[in-house]
Design an enzyme around this catalytic site. Structure first.
Site, PDB file in Angstrom:
ATOM      1  N   ASP A  12       0.869  -1.205  -0.097  1.00 32.31           N
ATOM      2  CA  ASP A  12      -0.019   0.000  -0.027  1.00 32.31           C
ATOM      3  C   ASP A  12       0.781   1.242   0.021  1.00 32.31           C
ATOM      4  OD1 ASP A  12      -2.296  -1.721   0.073  1.00 32.31           O
ATOM      5  OD2 ASP A  12      -2.558  -1.534   2.233  1.00 32.31           O
ATOM      6  N   ARG A  92       0.692   2.554  17.535  1.00 30.01           N
ATOM      7  CA  ARG A  92       0.243   3.685  16.647  1.00 30.01           C
ATOM      8  C   ARG A  92       0.084   4.854  17.022  1.00 30.01           C
ATOM      9  NH1 ARG A  92       1.402  -0.227  13.712  1.00 30.01           N
ATOM     10  NH2 ARG A  92      -0.014  -1.124  12.488  1.00 30.01           N
ATOM     11  N   ASP A 121      -6.861   1.233  12.691  1.00 30.78           N
ATOM     12  CA  ASP A 121      -5.486   2.124  12.636  1.00 30.78           C
ATOM     13  C   ASP A 121      -5.904   3.665  11.998  1.00 30.78           C
ATOM     14  OD1 ASP A 121      -3.815   0.282  13.890  1.00 30.78           O
ATOM     15  OD2 ASP A 121      -2.965  -0.706  12.109  1.00 30.78           O
ATOM     16  N   SER A 173      -1.963 -11.006   7.010  1.00 31.42           N
ATOM     17  CA  SER A 173      -1.360  -9.575   7.292  1.00 31.42           C
ATOM     18  C   SER A 173      -0.597  -9.603   8.664  1.00 31.42           C
ATOM     19  CB  SER A 173      -2.577  -8.718   7.099  1.00 31.42           C
ATOM     20  OG  SER A 173      -2.273  -7.670   7.681  1.00 31.42           O
TER      21      SER A 173
END
Length: 415
Positions: A12, A92, A121, A173
């Site tokens: 991405d 995060r 996220d 993932s």
């Protein structure tokens, strides 16, 4: 426009760089955070440059991650969905904070991330941006572009001559940092599917773990881990050593069905060996050094703290207030807990503290000069007063029973 992109070098973010240049006429500065993931981040410089980025900034945040994010969450006893120790959730807000700091340093106009519109996220990044940089524009390509699949990503990259390291056999993932590694997607999207052993990257299967148990002494000061086996060490080294030890014994696996912030249920499988050991050890130390009501209060706070962290509300007065309260509750949580590890389990076998509330002269079943058993009579009468009063109310001789009850209370009070 100058944009700072949170960058991992994956599919991405690799195509987000040219997309930002094409759609926003932007200079793109990539930022990668070293939170202890087991990969060579130096390789990302060439990769970012080939995608069209003007620069890649690598920020080493490992120490800050442990000391200012993992430890407060551990001290709070925060666990989401009963089993998730919040490894991704606590990383995060730190990564987003460093992204803001880079943006300020280079005079950027906007911040960008590669989070999808389905996940947690996006919320964590953007709430941090809102708290720390409300003046900067936020660009979330997954909510703007018409790319919808991996095939679309590959086609977009191919058209622009961008080489992507794609493993066609990659099913899952993953997110990895010092605290944990997570696994999502692929076969795990079926909650009835048992994870294949080959999926796990850190921990051995409990069945394949050593046949001999191993013990480790974990020392805490005011609820913060400070030493293993009598050797003081910094937070990063301590977590790394416990990760290796726990992984060897298959400790720390959790298969969790959780509720995402955006409302849907999802499944994640986590490996958190050090965290699993430390959470259990701290609870045992608390049982020794905290009184009953303090433990109950802390247990009430823990899920609230977990929700705050999971939902990305780290930079809030509420979380700071809860952290201050936890700090006060744990002011006496100093001591050593011996944990035994065996075949996927970790449990305490001894606890000691100079701040212990445990007194052997009171707890002993033998003769004690500190405790008069006769004192329990008055306590039980007073403690059971509401029940006895209710029972007396419902009997035919209620008035007589109540009168006798009051005389007993008076006699007890005058002793």
């Amino acid at each position: 426009m100058k944009v700072v992109l949170g960058y991992s070098g994956g599919l991405d973010t690799s195509i987000i760089v040219p997309w930002l240049r094409e759609n926003y006429d932007a200079e793109v500065v990539c930022m990668a955070a070293d939170v202890g993931q087991r990969e060579d981040l130096s390789r990302l410089h060439d990769k970012a440059a080939r995608s069209g980025a003007s620069e890649l900034v690598v920020e080493d945040v490992r120490a800050e991650f442990v000391e200012r994010f993992a430890w407060p969450t551990l001290r709070a006893g925060a666990v989401y969905s009963r089993r998730y120790l919040l490894g991704t959730s606590i990383a995060r807000p730190l990564i987003a904070k460093r992204q803001v700091e880079v943006a300020r340093r280079i005079g950027a106009d906007a911040l960008a991330h590669g989070c999808t519109g389905k996940g947690n996220d996006q919320v964590r990044f953007e709430l941090t941006f809102a708290a720390l940089a409300p003046d900067l524009r936020v660009i979330a390509p997954w909510r703007e572009w018409d790319i919808r699949s991996r095939e679309d990503v590959l086609a977009y990259a191919s058209e622009r001559g961008i080489t992507l390291d794609v493993d066609p056999t990659r099913l899952y993932s993953r997110d990895e940092n010092l605290w944990h590694i997570s696994h999502e997607g692929g076969p795990l999207e079926d909650p009835a599917c048992e994870p294949e052993e080959s999926m796990f990257k850190w921990t051995v299967a409990p069945e394949a773990a050593p046949d001999e148990a191993e013990s480790v002494d974990v020392a805490f000061e005011r609820g913060t881990p400070v030493a293993l086996g009598g050797t003081r060490m910094d937070g990063v080294a301590l977590v790394e050593k416990l990760n290796a030890l726990g992984s060897r014994h298959g400790v720390g696996r959790a298969d969790v069905i959780e509720d995402r912030v955006v409302g849907m249920k999802s499944r994640g499988v986590y490996e958190t060996p050090a965290g699993t050991i430390l959470y259990a050890a701290l609870r045992e130390l608390e049982s020794l050094t905290l009184d009953r009501r303090s433990i109950a209060l802390k247990d009430e706070l823990a899920p609230r703290y977990a929700d705050l962290v999971y939902e990305g509300r780290w930079w809030t007065p509420e979380r700071e207030a809860l952290e201050a309260l936890v700090g006060e509750l744990l002011r006496d949580a100093t001591g050593v807990v011996r944990m035994k590890l065996y075949k996927g389990s970790a449990w305490a076998v001894s606890r000691e503290s100079e701040r212990s509330l445990y007194r052997e002269d009171l707890a002993t079943f033998g003769e004690s000069a500190s405790y008069d058993h006769a004192d329990a009579l008055g306590f039980i009468k007073l403690f059971g007063l509401p029940m006895r009063a209710a029972a007396a109310r419902d009997t035919r001789e209620g008035d007589r029973v109540v009168a006798e009850l009051l005389r007993e209370v008076d006699r007890t009070a005058t002793r």
